[in-house]
Write an enzyme that holds these catalytic residues in place. Structure first.
Site, mmCIF file in Angstrom:
data_model
loop_
_atom_site.group_PDB
_atom_site.id
_atom_site.type_symbol
_atom_site.label_atom_id
_atom_site.label_comp_id
_atom_site.label_asym_id
_atom_site.label_seq_id
_atom_site.Cartn_x
_atom_site.Cartn_y
_atom_site.Cartn_z
ATOM 1 N N TYR A 147 -35.363 -26.925 -39.360
ATOM 2 C CA TYR A 147 -36.607 -26.505 -40.000
ATOM 3 C C TYR A 147 -36.592 -26.772 -41.504
ATOM 4 O O TYR A 147 -37.632 -26.841 -42.137
ATOM 5 C CB TYR A 147 -36.878 -25.013 -39.745
ATOM 6 C CG TYR A 147 -37.205 -24.693 -38.296
ATOM 7 C CD1 TYR A 147 -37.213 -25.687 -37.332
ATOM 8 C CD2 TYR A 147 -37.500 -23.407 -37.907
ATOM 9 C CE1 TYR A 147 -37.502 -25.404 -36.008
ATOM 10 C CE2 TYR A 147 -37.802 -23.109 -36.571
ATOM 11 C CZ TYR A 147 -37.792 -24.121 -35.632
ATOM 12 O OH TYR A 147 -38.078 -23.833 -34.325
ATOM 13 N N LYS A 201 -25.181 -27.585 -28.726
ATOM 14 C CA LYS A 201 -25.352 -28.805 -27.932
ATOM 15 C C LYS A 201 -24.235 -29.744 -28.379
ATOM 16 O O LYS A 201 -24.468 -30.853 -28.879
ATOM 17 C CB LYS A 201 -26.769 -29.365 -28.207
ATOM 18 C CG LYS A 201 -27.219 -30.473 -27.285
ATOM 19 C CD LYS A 201 -27.505 -30.027 -25.862
ATOM 20 C CE LYS A 201 -27.865 -31.241 -25.010
ATOM 21 N NZ LYS A 201 -27.797 -30.981 -23.576
ATOM 22 N N ASP A 233 -29.261 -26.046 -23.044
ATOM 23 C CA ASP A 233 -30.090 -26.272 -21.851
ATOM 24 C C ASP A 233 -29.653 -25.337 -20.722
ATOM 25 O O ASP A 233 -30.478 -24.748 -20.022
ATOM 26 C CB ASP A 233 -30.040 -27.746 -21.415
ATOM 27 C CG ASP A 233 -28.651 -28.360 -21.507
ATOM 28 O OD1 ASP A 233 -27.744 -27.721 -22.079
ATOM 29 O OD2 ASP A 233 -28.456 -29.478 -21.000
ATOM 30 N N ASP A 257 -35.106 -19.915 -32.032
ATOM 31 C CA ASP A 257 -36.563 -19.746 -31.997
ATOM 32 C C ASP A 257 -37.037 -19.780 -30.544
ATOM 33 O O ASP A 257 -37.785 -18.919 -30.079
ATOM 34 C CB ASP A 257 -37.202 -20.889 -32.805
ATOM 35 C CG ASP A 257 -38.671 -20.641 -33.092
ATOM 36 O OD1 ASP A 257 -39.183 -19.567 -32.711
ATOM 37 O OD2 ASP A 257 -39.323 -21.522 -33.681
ATOM 38 N N ASP A 261 -37.777 -16.230 -27.833
ATOM 39 C CA ASP A 261 -39.066 -16.002 -27.169
ATOM 40 C C ASP A 261 -38.902 -15.961 -25.646
ATOM 41 O O ASP A 261 -39.556 -15.170 -24.966
ATOM 42 C CB ASP A 261 -40.081 -17.085 -27.553
ATOM 43 C CG ASP A 261 -40.856 -16.713 -28.806
ATOM 44 O OD1 ASP A 261 -40.388 -15.802 -29.527
ATOM 45 O OD2 ASP A 261 -41.914 -17.312 -29.083
#
Ligand code: NAD
Length: 373
Positions: A147, A201, A233, A257, A261
């Protein structure tokens, strides 16, 4: 800590903010009495309330109050019908909330997700996947990664006769950034079920390899906490297949992020979910901003319909993470569980098929939690 005065700035904001903040303050005052704490709590306008009072979403006087405080209890800001009437950079979420995150270098976002057994019906997963109820904590790095990494741009490309645009975002993490967020996760795990699942990852990203290495190193400082690594994943899949395996889930910014959620959806209602954003620690005190995961809910604002639990649980996180008052934090969490166990339900968590459920308003729910302290 308990003998010092706790200086708290209470910024209720817009929509349901003032209604749910009122209940949270009521509960904090009950805890103050029970644990003989000394709390100086000062309220100030923010968001549209700030614009209406002083022409700015984060008025100077409100910012000054925050600087003089040890922690901020925040409601929510922004109103979808008013936001588009002013330039983007002046709108409440950007001009107040993002500004506060930046001002106080809030680098760690903590989102506990709890689903008591009594609210099993509110969870989108089948009961057999919920075990004895869900209880996990997502710790997300908030100021680094993709970000904010540079270069970040969209450029024009000419390749022979073809013209097109190319967008570039860059994922960057340094060892100190990973270390400090890892410490937050391991420290939180010490007070919980003592397990950290670190998400990366590492099979594809350089960042993932460094993340895994640094987290493994930090883990050596916390021998009582078990560490496991999981690819992002697989983590996305495991959260819906077997969420009970998680205690603390440690993520970089982008992965956090998304996964926070996904985890939040398991709790069934935004009205149940608190959050903490933590900054620097000085001595025994950590500066933090504590707020519900949801927004201003204008559809139900001013009608005594909002669930105050997210705001009330945010004040429990404030006591735990800013002031290390674990017993006081647990008293609030226990009082919330007691109100749920009594069958009290605001509209968002009400199940008409449950004969023991009693539909209540914001204030009645707050009263019951206050009484249970
Ligand atoms: P929202 O979270 O306000 O509402 C989404 C849905 O969840 C609505 O149906 C609402 O009624 C329900 N809900 C949320 N909190 C609830 C509670 N405590 N009790 C019962 N139901 C609850 O999201 P939105 O509608 O997308 O956004 C509304 C406004 O809030 C927008 O202006 C948005 O920009 C702002 N917002 C602010 C923050 C923040 O201040 N941190 C976060 C998200 C959205």
């Amino acid at each position: 800590m308990s003998s010092a005065t706790l200086k708290i700035a209470a910024l209720a904001g817009d929509g349901i903010g003032p209604e749910v903040m009122r209940e949270a303050i009521k509960v904090l005052r009950a805890v103050e009495q029970k644990f003989a704490l000394s709390i100086t709590l000062t309220e100030a306008p923010v968001g549209w309330a700030g614009i209406d009072a002083a022409g700015q979403a984060l008025p100077e006087a409100t910012l000054k109050l925050c600087r003089q405080s040890d922690a901020i209890l925040f409601g929510s800001v922004g109103l979808p019908d008013r936001d588009p009437t002013i330039p983007k950079e002046q709108r409440p979420e950007r001009a107040a909330l993002l500004r506060l995150r930046k001002e106080f270098s809030l680098f760690a976002n903590l989102r506990p997700v709890q689903l008591p057994k009594a609210l099993a019906y509110a969870c989108p997963l089948r009961p057999e996947r919920q075990g004895d109820g869900l209880d996990l904590l997502v710790v997300r790095e908030l100021t680094g990664g993709m970000y904010f990494g540079q270069p970040k741009l969209t450029e024009e490309i000419t390749d022979g006769t073809r013209h097109f645009r190319r967008a570039i975002d860059t994922m960057v993490y340094s060892e100190p950034e990973i270390e400090r967020i890892a410490h937050v996760a391991f420290q939180a795990a010490q007070w919980r079920r003592k397990k950290v699942t670190s998400i990366d990852k590492a099979n594809v990203l350089e960042n993932g390899v460094l993340w895994r290495e640094v987290v493994t190193r930090v883990a050596k400082d916390y021998p009582a906490v078990a560490l496991e690594h999981m690819f992002v994943d697989n983590a996305a899949m495991q959260l819906v297949l077997r969420p009970t395996q998680f205690d603390v889930v440690l993520c970089e910014n982008l992965f956090g992020d998304i996964l926070s959620d996904e985890a939040a959806a398991l709790a069934g209602s935004l009205g149940m979910l608190p959050s903490a954003s933590l900054g620097a620690t000085t001595g025994e005190q950590t500066f933090g901003l504590y707020e519900p995961a949801g927004g201003t809910a204008p559809d139900i604002a001013g009608k005594n319909l909002a669930n105050p639990i997210a705001q009330i649980l945010s004040s429990a996180l404030l006591l735990r993470y800013s002031f290390k008052l674990e017993a006081a934090a647990r008293a609030i969490e226990g009082a919330v569980s007691a109100a749920i166990a009594q069958g009290l339900r605001t509209g968002d968590i009400y199940n008409p098929a449950d004969p023991a459920a009693k539909k209540v308003g914001t204030q009645e729910m707050g009263d019951a939690i206050e009484a249970a302290i």
